[in-house]
Write a protein that holds these residues in place. Structure first.
Motif, PDB file in Angstrom:
ATOM      1  N   MET A   1       0.845  -1.160   0.000  1.00 45.74           N
ATOM      2  CA  MET A   1       0.000   0.000   0.000  1.00 45.74           C
ATOM      3  C   MET A   1       0.900   1.235   0.000  1.00 45.74           C
ATOM      4  SD  MET A   1      -2.657   1.254   2.988  1.00 45.74           S
ATOM      5  CE  MET A   1      -3.839  -0.023   2.733  1.00 45.74           C
ATOM      6  N   GLU A   2       0.523   2.204  -0.804  1.00 46.30           N
ATOM      7  CA  GLU A   2       1.291   3.447  -0.886  1.00 46.30           C
ATOM      8  C   GLU A   2       0.498   4.573  -0.219  1.00 46.30           C
ATOM      9  OE1 GLU A   2       3.416   6.259  -4.284  1.00 46.30           O
ATOM     10  OE2 GLU A   2       2.252   4.524  -4.895  1.00 46.30           O
ATOM     11  N   LEU A   3       1.148   5.276   0.702  1.00 47.12           N
ATOM     12  CA  LEU A   3       0.514   6.379   1.421  1.00 47.12           C
ATOM     13  C   LEU A   3       1.229   7.685   1.127  1.00 47.12           C
ATOM     14  CD1 LEU A   3       0.100   4.882   5.015  1.00 47.12           C
ATOM     15  CD2 LEU A   3      -1.532   4.825   3.125  1.00 47.12           C
ATOM     16  N   VAL A   4       0.456   8.769   1.132  1.00 50.37           N
ATOM     17  CA  VAL A   4       1.022  10.114   1.056  1.00 50.37           C
ATOM     18  C   VAL A   4       0.349  10.953   2.136  1.00 50.37           C
ATOM     19  CG1 VAL A   4       1.694  10.124  -1.377  1.00 50.37           C
ATOM     20  CG2 VAL A   4      -0.631  10.753  -0.758  1.00 50.37           C
ATOM     21  N   ARG A   5       1.087  11.931   2.628  1.00 56.25           N
ATOM     22  CA  ARG A   5       0.564  12.794   3.686  1.00 56.25           C
ATOM     23  C   ARG A   5       0.275  14.174   3.106  1.00 56.25           C
ATOM     24  NH1 ARG A   5       3.328  13.404   9.617  1.00 56.25           N
ATOM     25  NH2 ARG A   5       1.474  14.195  10.635  1.00 56.25           N
ATOM     26  N   ASN A   6      -0.932  14.644   3.345  1.00 52.94           N
ATOM     27  CA  ASN A   6      -1.333  15.962   2.866  1.00 52.94           C
ATOM     28  C   ASN A   6      -0.580  17.037   3.633  1.00 52.94           C
ATOM     29  OD1 ASN A   6      -3.304  18.436   3.200  1.00 52.94           O
ATOM     30  ND2 ASN A   6      -3.802  17.409   1.269  1.00 52.94           N
ATOM     31  N   LYS A   7      -0.006  17.983   2.901  1.00 48.47           N
ATOM     32  CA  LYS A   7       0.801  19.040   3.524  1.00 48.47           C
ATOM     33  C   LYS A   7      -0.031  19.962   4.405  1.00 48.47           C
ATOM     34  CE  LYS A   7       4.280  19.226  -0.135  1.00 48.47           C
ATOM     35  NZ  LYS A   7       4.832  20.058  -1.224  1.00 48.47           N
ATOM     36  N   ALA A   8      -1.266  20.244   4.026  1.00 49.75           N
ATOM     37  CA  ALA A   8      -2.107  21.181   4.779  1.00 49.75           C
ATOM     38  C   ALA A   8      -2.757  20.539   6.005  1.00 49.75           C
ATOM     39  CB  ALA A   8      -3.181  21.764   3.875  1.00 49.75           C
ATOM     40  N   SER A   9      -3.341  19.352   5.839  1.00 52.51           N
ATOM     41  CA  SER A   9      -4.085  18.722   6.932  1.00 52.51           C
ATOM     42  C   SER A   9      -3.260  17.733   7.742  1.00 52.51           C
ATOM     43  CB  SER A   9      -5.303  17.987   6.375  1.00 52.51           C
ATOM     44  OG  SER A   9      -4.893  16.842   5.641  1.00 52.51           O
ATOM     45  N   ALA A  10      -2.139  17.271   7.188  1.00 46.10           N
ATOM     46  CA  ALA A  10      -1.285  16.237   7.808  1.00 46.10           C
ATOM     47  C   ALA A  10      -1.975  14.879   7.879  1.00 46.10           C
ATOM     48  CB  ALA A  10      -0.789  16.672   9.180  1.00 46.10           C
ATOM     49  N   LYS A  11      -3.064  14.704   7.130  1.00 48.23           N
ATOM     50  CA  LYS A  11      -3.757  13.411   7.090  1.00 48.23           C
ATOM     51  C   LYS A  11      -3.174  12.561   5.976  1.00 48.23           C
ATOM     52  CE  LYS A  11      -8.018  15.124   9.030  1.00 48.23           C
ATOM     53  NZ  LYS A  11      -9.453  15.281   8.856  1.00 48.23           N
ATOM     54  N   TYR A  12      -3.292  11.233   6.163  1.00 47.47           N
ATOM     55  CA  TYR A  12      -2.775  10.295   5.183  1.00 47.47           C
ATOM     56  C   TYR A  12      -3.840   9.910   4.173  1.00 47.47           C
ATOM     57  CZ  TYR A  12       1.573   9.770   7.673  1.00 47.47           C
ATOM     58  OH  TYR A  12       2.794  10.010   8.236  1.00 47.47           O
ATOM     59  N   PHE A  13      -3.415   9.776   2.932  1.00 50.72           N
ATOM     60  CA  PHE A  13      -4.261   9.371   1.828  1.00 50.72           C
ATOM     61  C   PHE A  13      -3.633   8.127   1.208  1.00 50.72           C
ATOM     62  CE2 PHE A  13      -5.416  13.590   2.653  1.00 50.72           C
ATOM     63  CZ  PHE A  13      -6.522  13.999   1.908  1.00 50.72           C
ATOM     64  N   ILE A  14      -4.464   7.207   0.725  1.00 52.58           N
ATOM     65  CA  ILE A  14      -3.980   5.991   0.070  1.00 52.58           C
ATOM     66  C   ILE A  14      -3.902   6.248  -1.426  1.00 52.58           C
ATOM     67  CG2 ILE A  14      -4.412   3.553  -0.404  1.00 52.58           C
ATOM     68  CD1 ILE A  14      -6.080   3.499   2.200  1.00 52.58           C
ATOM     69  N   VAL A  15      -2.752   5.983  -2.019  1.00 56.61           N
ATOM     70  CA  VAL A  15      -2.574   6.159  -3.465  1.00 56.61           C
ATOM     71  C   VAL A  15      -3.037   4.891  -4.175  1.00 56.61           C
ATOM     72  CG1 VAL A  15      -0.912   6.558  -5.321  1.00 56.61           C
ATOM     73  CG2 VAL A  15      -0.610   7.696  -3.104  1.00 56.61           C
ATOM     74  N   LEU A  16      -3.944   5.057  -5.141  1.00 56.70           N
ATOM     75  CA  LEU A  16      -4.442   3.931  -5.926  1.00 56.70           C
ATOM     76  C   LEU A  16      -3.791   3.861  -7.299  1.00 56.70           C
ATOM     77  CD1 LEU A  16      -8.263   4.082  -5.175  1.00 56.70           C
ATOM     78  CD2 LEU A  16      -6.561   2.536  -4.192  1.00 56.70           C
ATOM     79  N   ASP A  17      -3.593   5.005  -7.913  1.00 58.76           N
ATOM     80  CA  ASP A  17      -3.059   5.032  -9.274  1.00 58.76           C
ATOM     81  C   ASP A  17      -2.151   6.243  -9.431  1.00 58.76           C
ATOM     82  OD1 ASP A  17      -2.678   4.448 -12.000  1.00 58.76           O
ATOM     83  OD2 ASP A  17      -4.409   5.653 -12.578  1.00 58.76           O
ATOM     84  N   ASP A  18      -0.888   5.982  -9.706  1.00 54.30           N
ATOM     85  CA  ASP A  18       0.089   7.056  -9.882  1.00 54.30           C
ATOM     86  C   ASP A  18       0.823   6.823 -11.192  1.00 54.30           C
ATOM     87  OD1 ASP A  18       1.959   9.039  -9.724  1.00 54.30           O
ATOM     88  OD2 ASP A  18       2.911   8.304  -7.900  1.00 54.30           O
ATOM     89  N   THR A  19       0.466   7.615 -12.198  1.00 56.80           N
ATOM     90  CA  THR A  19       1.089   7.463 -13.508  1.00 56.80           C
ATOM     91  C   THR A  19       2.288   8.381 -13.690  1.00 56.80           C
ATOM     92  OG1 THR A  19      -0.434   9.080 -14.450  1.00 56.80           O
ATOM     93  CG2 THR A  19      -1.086   6.752 -14.589  1.00 56.80           C
ATOM     94  N   GLY A  20       2.617   9.142 -12.626  1.00 55.28           N
ATOM     95  CA  GLY A  20       3.767  10.036 -12.710  1.00 55.28           C
ATOM     96  C   GLY A  20       3.434  11.418 -13.236  1.00 55.28           C
ATOM     97  N   GLY A  21       2.154  11.692 -13.465  1.00 53.69           N
ATOM     98  CA  GLY A  21       1.736  13.004 -13.957  1.00 53.69           C
ATOM     99  C   GLY A  21       1.625  14.009 -12.824  1.00 53.69           C
TER     100      GLY A  21
END
Length: 72
Positions: A1-21
């Motif tokens: 599972m790939e996670l990213v943290r939102n800079k403004a809220s500091a909450k974590y989001f799960i990445v489903l599809d990252d094409t590099g765009g």
């Protein structure tokens, strides 16, 4: 599972599809699938979703949507 943290809220989001765009498909803490701009987030982390250490950073709606997405 790939996670990213939102800079403004500091909450974590799960990445489903990252094409590099400039954007990627994520699951929000509310359990919604959204395409959001990458610049809103810090670097990604690859984690084992079964480890307790990471599960407390995610919400139940996120985990439910993640399971639905990959079981479909």
């Amino acid at each position: 599972m790939e996670l990213v943290r939102n800079k403004a809220s500091a909450k974590y989001f799960i990445v489903l599809d990252d094409t590099g765009g400039i954007d990627f498909l994520v699951i929000t803490p509310e359990g919604k699938m959204r395409r959001l701009e990458r610049r809103l987030f810090g670097p990604s982390d690859i984690v084992d979703p079964k480890k307790i250490r990471w599960r407390h950073l995610l919400t139940e709606p996120q985990l439910k949507k993640y399971k639905q997405y990959f079981d479909a």
